[in-house]
Write a protein that holds these residues in place. Structure first.
Motif, PDB file in Angstrom:
ATOM      1  N   ASN A  33       0.820  -1.211   0.000  1.00  0.00           N
ATOM      2  CA  ASN A  33       0.000   0.000   0.000  1.00  0.00           C
ATOM      3  C   ASN A  33       0.856   1.264   0.000  1.00  0.00           C
ATOM      4  O   ASN A  33       0.506   2.257  -0.645  1.00  0.00           O
ATOM      5  N   GLN A  34       2.017   1.223   0.661  1.00  0.00           N
ATOM      6  CA  GLN A  34       2.923   2.373   0.669  1.00  0.00           C
ATOM      7  C   GLN A  34       3.596   2.550  -0.693  1.00  0.00           C
ATOM      8  O   GLN A  34       3.813   3.676  -1.143  1.00  0.00           O
ATOM      9  N   LYS A  42       1.362   4.416  -2.945  1.00  0.00           N
ATOM     10  CA  LYS A  42       1.365   5.840  -2.608  1.00  0.00           C
ATOM     11  C   LYS A  42       2.650   6.504  -3.110  1.00  0.00           C
ATOM     12  O   LYS A  42       2.607   7.539  -3.779  1.00  0.00           O
ATOM     13  N   CYS A  57      -1.823   6.658  -5.840  1.00  0.00           N
ATOM     14  CA  CYS A  57      -2.911   7.050  -4.944  1.00  0.00           C
ATOM     15  C   CYS A  57      -2.355   8.100  -3.982  1.00  0.00           C
ATOM     16  O   CYS A  57      -1.150   8.311  -3.902  1.00  0.00           O
ATOM     17  N   ASP A  58      -3.268   8.747  -3.251  1.00  0.00           N
ATOM     18  CA  ASP A  58      -2.879   9.869  -2.399  1.00  0.00           C
ATOM     19  C   ASP A  58      -2.393   9.492  -1.006  1.00  0.00           C
ATOM     20  O   ASP A  58      -1.734  10.286  -0.350  1.00  0.00           O
ATOM     21  N   SER A  59      -2.748   8.282  -0.540  1.00  0.00           N
ATOM     22  CA  SER A  59      -2.387   7.904   0.827  1.00  0.00           C
ATOM     23  C   SER A  59      -2.249   6.392   0.936  1.00  0.00           C
ATOM     24  O   SER A  59      -2.677   5.651   0.042  1.00  0.00           O
ATOM     25  N   GLY A  60      -1.678   5.946   2.045  1.00  0.00           N
ATOM     26  CA  GLY A  60      -1.576   4.514   2.301  1.00  0.00           C
ATOM     27  C   GLY A  60      -2.949   3.872   2.421  1.00  0.00           C
ATOM     28  O   GLY A  60      -3.162   2.741   1.985  1.00  0.00           O
ATOM     29  N   GLY A  61      -3.894   4.612   2.992  1.00  0.00           N
ATOM     30  CA  GLY A  61      -5.261   4.102   3.109  1.00  0.00           C
ATOM     31  C   GLY A  61      -5.900   3.901   1.746  1.00  0.00           C
ATOM     32  O   GLY A  61      -6.593   2.909   1.505  1.00  0.00           O
ATOM     33  N   ALA A  62      -5.661   4.854   0.842  1.00  0.00           N
ATOM     34  CA  ALA A  62      -6.175   4.716  -0.524  1.00  0.00           C
ATOM     35  C   ALA A  62      -5.489   3.542  -1.218  1.00  0.00           C
ATOM     36  O   ALA A  62      -6.110   2.835  -2.016  1.00  0.00           O
TER      37      ALA A  62
END
Length: 73
Positions: A16-17, A20, A25-30
């Motif tokens: 996920n990182q 990013k 994507c804009d964030s680790g959550g995204a």
């Protein structure tokens, strides 16, 4: 297909990182949401683990974008 190289300056980066840091994507959550949607593959296999450890030499694909992970010089 768009290809880009990601220079890895440590042993691994969580998937996920990486998404990013590569600007997908804009964030680790995204990034976690992107993985959960089922469009991410690692070395040709669909990857569902949001924090999978990605190491130099691996190839991550999201739709028509390929990220080649290379070791930092």
């Amino acid at each position: 297909m768009q290809s880009l190289d990601f220079e890895l300056d440590r042993d691994f980066v969580e998937l996920n990182q990486l998404l990013k840091l590569a600007g997908l994507c804009d964030s680790g959550g995204a990034g976690k949401q992107l993985v959960a949607s089922g469009v991410v593959s690692v070395d040709g296999q669909q990857e569902g683990r949001k924090t999978a450890k990605i190491r130099a030499g691996q190839v991550v694909r999201v739709d028509d974008i390929e990220i080649r992970v290379v070791a930092a010089a």
